[in-house]
Enzyme design. Structure first.
Site, PDB file in Angstrom:
ATOM      1  N   ASP A 142       0.846  -1.191   0.000  1.00 19.36           N
ATOM      2  CA  ASP A 142       0.000   0.000   0.000  1.00 19.36           C
ATOM      3  C   ASP A 142       0.889   1.252   0.000  1.00 19.36           C
ATOM      4  O   ASP A 142       1.858   1.327   0.761  1.00 19.36           O
ATOM      5  CB  ASP A 142      -0.906   0.002   1.241  1.00 19.36           C
ATOM      6  CG  ASP A 142      -1.961   1.083   1.168  1.00 19.36           C
ATOM      7  OD1 ASP A 142      -3.008   0.841   0.555  1.00 19.36           O
ATOM      8  OD2 ASP A 142      -1.732   2.175   1.739  1.00 19.36           O
ATOM      9  N   ASN A 170      -3.045  12.988  -4.075  1.00 18.51           N
ATOM     10  CA  ASN A 170      -4.207  13.383  -4.867  1.00 18.51           C
ATOM     11  C   ASN A 170      -4.770  14.721  -4.419  1.00 18.51           C
ATOM     12  O   ASN A 170      -5.077  15.601  -5.237  1.00 18.51           O
ATOM     13  CB  ASN A 170      -5.303  12.310  -4.774  1.00 18.51           C
ATOM     14  CG  ASN A 170      -5.072  11.157  -5.731  1.00 18.51           C
ATOM     15  OD1 ASN A 170      -4.391  11.308  -6.741  1.00 18.51           O
ATOM     16  ND2 ASN A 170      -5.628  10.008  -5.419  1.00 18.51           N
ATOM     17  N   GLU A 205      -4.688   2.307  -4.500  1.00 19.93           N
ATOM     18  CA  GLU A 205      -3.243   2.454  -4.349  1.00 19.93           C
ATOM     19  C   GLU A 205      -2.601   1.202  -3.760  1.00 19.93           C
ATOM     20  O   GLU A 205      -1.484   1.236  -3.251  1.00 19.93           O
ATOM     21  CB  GLU A 205      -2.920   3.660  -3.460  1.00 19.93           C
ATOM     22  CG  GLU A 205      -3.291   3.512  -1.997  1.00 19.93           C
ATOM     23  CD  GLU A 205      -4.714   3.953  -1.680  1.00 19.93           C
ATOM     24  OE1 GLU A 205      -4.968   4.306  -0.511  1.00 19.93           O
ATOM     25  OE2 GLU A 205      -5.558   3.945  -2.593  1.00 19.93           O
ATOM     26  N   ARG A 247      13.867 -10.688   0.784  1.00 20.01           N
ATOM     27  CA  ARG A 247      14.907  -9.938   0.071  1.00 20.01           C
ATOM     28  C   ARG A 247      14.307  -9.138  -1.083  1.00 20.01           C
ATOM     29  O   ARG A 247      14.685  -7.985  -1.316  1.00 20.01           O
ATOM     30  CB  ARG A 247      15.978 -10.907  -0.462  1.00 20.01           C
ATOM     31  CG  ARG A 247      16.951 -11.398   0.587  1.00 20.01           C
ATOM     32  CD  ARG A 247      18.160 -12.064  -0.057  1.00 20.01           C
ATOM     33  NE  ARG A 247      17.778 -13.300  -0.728  1.00 20.01           N
ATOM     34  CZ  ARG A 247      17.767 -14.494  -0.131  1.00 20.01           C
ATOM     35  NH1 ARG A 247      18.085 -14.598   1.149  1.00 20.01           N
ATOM     36  NH2 ARG A 247      17.435 -15.572  -0.822  1.00 20.01           N
TER      37      ARG A 247
END
Length: 275
Positions: free
Chosen positions: A141, A149, A184, A200
Site C-alpha cells: 500500500d 491526490n 493504491e 529480500r
C-alpha cells in the site's frame, strides 16, 4: 477492458471464424464435386479407349483434358482459400490473445489487474496443495496516497501509481506476478519461493521506491519521497487463497498501525522490519 467491449470482441471473432469456416466448407464441397465428376470422366474415357473407336477416343481425350484443367483450377482455388483462411485464423488468434491480455491488464499501470491476480492466486494455491511447494503473497500500500491526490491532483497521483508499479514490475519477473489489487494497493505472488527470498525481494523494492524523490511532471515541483507499507504471508497446508489474502492483509495493516513505511511478515508480526 470493459465487459461490454470484451463481449463485442468475442462476438466479432466468432463471426469472422464462422465466415472463414463457411468459406472453406464451400470450397471443399465444390472441389469434392469436381473430383467426383472427374472420376466419372475418367471412367468414361477408359471405356472409350477400350472400344478402339478413334473418333470417340479423340473426343474423349478432349473431354478429359478439359476436365483435368477444371480439377486443377478447383484445386488451386481450394489451396488459395485454405491459405487465406490460415492467415485469417492466425490473425484472429493473435488478436484474441491481445484481447485476453488487455482484459487481464490494468490500463494505468500495465500490471496484471484484479481478475488476473485472483485467477493466478487460485491456480498457484491449487498447485501448491498438490506438490507441497511454497507460495507467498505480499500486499503493498502506498503510504499517504490521498495526500498526493488532494495536494497535487489525480494526474500526479497517477504518476505515483505508475512509479511504484514500475518498481514492483521489475522485481516480479515470472513466475512471480505483480498486480494492481485496487486503488493504491498492489499484490505480489511468489510461487515456489521461501520466505527469505521473498523478504529480500520486498526489501529491495521497498528501498528503491523510497530512494527516489519524485518531481511533478507538469510543474517540476518536488513531491518528496514515496514510501510503502507491506504485509506478506506464506500459504499454510490446506489453506485457501482467500485465507492467505486475509493474513497478508492483516500483516499489511500491522505495518500501517506500526507507523507505515515498513514490512511485516504475517508469521512474525511482532517483529516488523523498519527503516
Amino acid at each position: 477492458m470493459p465487459r461490454g467491449r470484451l463481449s463485442d470482441e468475442i462476438r466479432d471473432a466468432g463471426l469472422v471464424l464462422n465466415r472463414e469456416l463457411a468459406g472453406v466448407s464451400a470450397a471443399i464441397s465444390k472441389a469434392h464435386k469436381s473430383q467426383a465428376a472427374y472420376g466419372v470422366t475418367l471412367a468414361d474415357a477408359a471405356t472409350t479407349f477400350e472400344s478402339g473407336d478413334e473418333a470417340k477416343i479423340v473426343d474423349a481425350v478432349s473431354h478429359l483434358t478439359d476436365a483435368t484443367r477444371k480439377v486443377q483450377r478447383e484445386n488451386e482455388s481450394l489451396e488459395r482459400r485454405l491459405e487465406h483462411s490460415t492467415r485469417e485464423v492466425a490473425s484472429l488468434r493473435e488478436h484474441l490473445e491481445q484481447v485476453r491480455r488487455d482484459a487481464m491488464t490494468d490500463a494505468l499501470t500495465n500490471l496484471a489487474n484484479r481478475k488476473a491476480f485472483d485467477e493466478q492466486l487460485e491456480m498457484v494455491c491449487r498447485d501448491a496443495d498438490q506438490n507441497g511447494q511454497p507460495v507467498n503473497l505480499a500486499l503493498v500500500d502506498i503510504d499517504h496516497f490521498k495526500r498526493f491526490n488532494d495536494t497535487w491532483g489525480h494526474q500526479t497521483g497517477d504518476q505515483v501509481l505508475r512509479y511504484v508499479a514500475s518498481v514492483l514490475n521489475r522485481v516480479s519477473k515470472a513466475p512471480r506476478l505483480a498486480a494492481r489489487y485496487g486503488g493504491e494497493e498492489f499484490a505480489l505472488i511468489f510461487p515456489k519461493e521461501n520466505t527469505a527470498e521473498v523478504a529480500r525481494c520486498l526489501d529491495a523494492a521497498w528501498v528503491e521506491i523510497a530512494s527516489r524523490v519524485l518531481r511533478r511532471r507538469s510543474t517540476d515541483d518536488d513531491l518528496g519521497a514515496v514510501t510503502i507499507s507491506v504485509g506478506y504471508a506464506s500459504l499454510r497446508a490446506d489453506e485457501t487463497a482467500a485465507s492467505l489474502v486475509g493474513r497478508a492483509d492483516a500483516a499489511l495493516y500491522a505495518s500501517k498501525r506500526g507507523g507505515r513505511n515498513r514490512i511485516t511478515c504475517a508469521e512474525t508480526q511482532d517483529q516488523p522490519v523498519t527503516k
